[in-house]
Scaffold this active site. Structure first.
Site, mmCIF file in Angstrom:
data_model
loop_
_atom_site.group_PDB
_atom_site.id
_atom_site.type_symbol
_atom_site.label_atom_id
_atom_site.label_comp_id
_atom_site.label_asym_id
_atom_site.label_seq_id
_atom_site.Cartn_x
_atom_site.Cartn_y
_atom_site.Cartn_z
ATOM 1 N N GLY A 45 -2.631 -1.599 -3.351
ATOM 2 C CA GLY A 45 -1.578 -1.790 -2.368
ATOM 3 C C GLY A 45 -1.843 -0.959 -1.129
ATOM 4 C CD GLN A 50 -0.786 3.744 2.100
ATOM 5 O OE1 GLN A 50 -0.418 2.652 1.685
ATOM 6 N NE2 GLN A 50 -1.586 4.550 1.404
ATOM 7 C CB CYS A 107 -1.410 7.478 -2.887
ATOM 8 S SG CYS A 107 -0.821 6.929 -1.283
ATOM 9 C CG LEU A 108 -5.756 3.344 -0.978
ATOM 10 C CD1 LEU A 108 -5.853 2.052 -0.185
ATOM 11 C CD2 LEU A 108 -7.052 3.629 -1.721
ATOM 12 C CG HIS A 149 2.748 3.680 -4.637
ATOM 13 N ND1 HIS A 149 2.342 4.841 -5.255
ATOM 14 C CD2 HIS A 149 2.121 3.669 -3.430
ATOM 15 C CE1 HIS A 149 1.511 5.500 -4.447
ATOM 16 N NE2 HIS A 149 1.360 4.800 -3.332
ATOM 17 C CD GLU A 150 1.477 0.241 -1.543
ATOM 18 O OE1 GLU A 150 1.573 0.581 -0.354
ATOM 19 O OE2 GLU A 150 0.669 0.781 -2.324
ATOM 20 C CG HIS A 153 3.397 4.254 1.130
ATOM 21 N ND1 HIS A 153 3.050 5.469 1.677
ATOM 22 C CD2 HIS A 153 2.551 4.058 0.088
ATOM 23 C CE1 HIS A 153 2.038 5.987 0.988
ATOM 24 N NE2 HIS A 153 1.722 5.155 0.028
#
Length: 199
Positions: A45, A50, A107-108, A149-150, A153
């Site tokens: 994701g 991000q 997480c990226l 999670h997304e 964000h």
């Protein structure tokens, strides 16, 4: 086009995304670039914050993950999640189930950091697509976790905010170092960032 993924310490990661009123060519191009960036980074994701855009836009793809299954209904019809990927969701809203489960997340924006995060076992997501269509997704498993999670964000919430106090304390020095590296690369005075309150 691959985009740069912002790292922890960049204040835009704490920004609440603005709703997207109109899906234009810029939004379509951004979404396609986000999918390419997510795939290149082997992520499941990616949220607009991000990549430096405070918008209510996220992309997801759980099709390459074999050991963490998902179930999915799209507009009430059961579908194989792999066939529906990647998902591009605009202005998503979630309804969470009361049953929760704990699982590992990364997480990226936090390279090499993972944590055990409690999430709802299933979610109902309502969103728009790039075609302007309203869709409804019921998900369990990894897809449900990734959606939560997304969407966090998109509201400026990071997965470290969901960690237990003990887990977060054990990561404190790594998070401080990561934040300082980000601040250095941005050329900012560390004391000026709102993210100071995160630790």
């Amino acid at each position: 086009m691959r985009l740069s993924v912002l790292q922890y310490g960049d204040p835009i990661l704490r920004a609440k995304g603005k709703p997207i009123e109109e899906v234009d060519d810029r939004v379509r191009e951004l979404a396609m670039n986000m999918v390419e960036t997510m795939h290149a980074a082997n992520g499941v994701g990616l949220a607009a914050q991000q990549i430096g855009e405070a918008l209510q836009l996220t992309v997801l793809d759980v099709s390459q993950v074999e050991d963490r299954p998902s179930t999915m209904k799209l507009n009430g019809q059961t579908v194989e999640p792999k066939t529906a990927m990647p998902l591009i969701l605009i202005n998503p809203e979630l309804t969470l189930s009361h049953e929760t489960t704990t699982g590992t997340e990364g997480c990226l924006s936090f390279p090499e950091i993972t944590g055990e995060i409690e999430r709802s076992e299933s979610v109902l997501a309502r969103a728009r697509t790039l075609d302007g269509e309203n869709i409804e997704i019921e998900a369990t498993g990894l897809l449900a976790r990734a959606l939560q999670h997304e969407v966090d964000h998109l509201d400026g919430i990071l997965f470290i905010d969901r960690m237990s106090s003990a887990a977060k304390a054990s990561l404190a020095s790594r998070l401080r170092r990561m934040r300082k590296e980000t601040e250095r690369s941005r050329g900012k005075d560390p004391r000026s960032l709102a993210d100071q309150r995160a630790l």
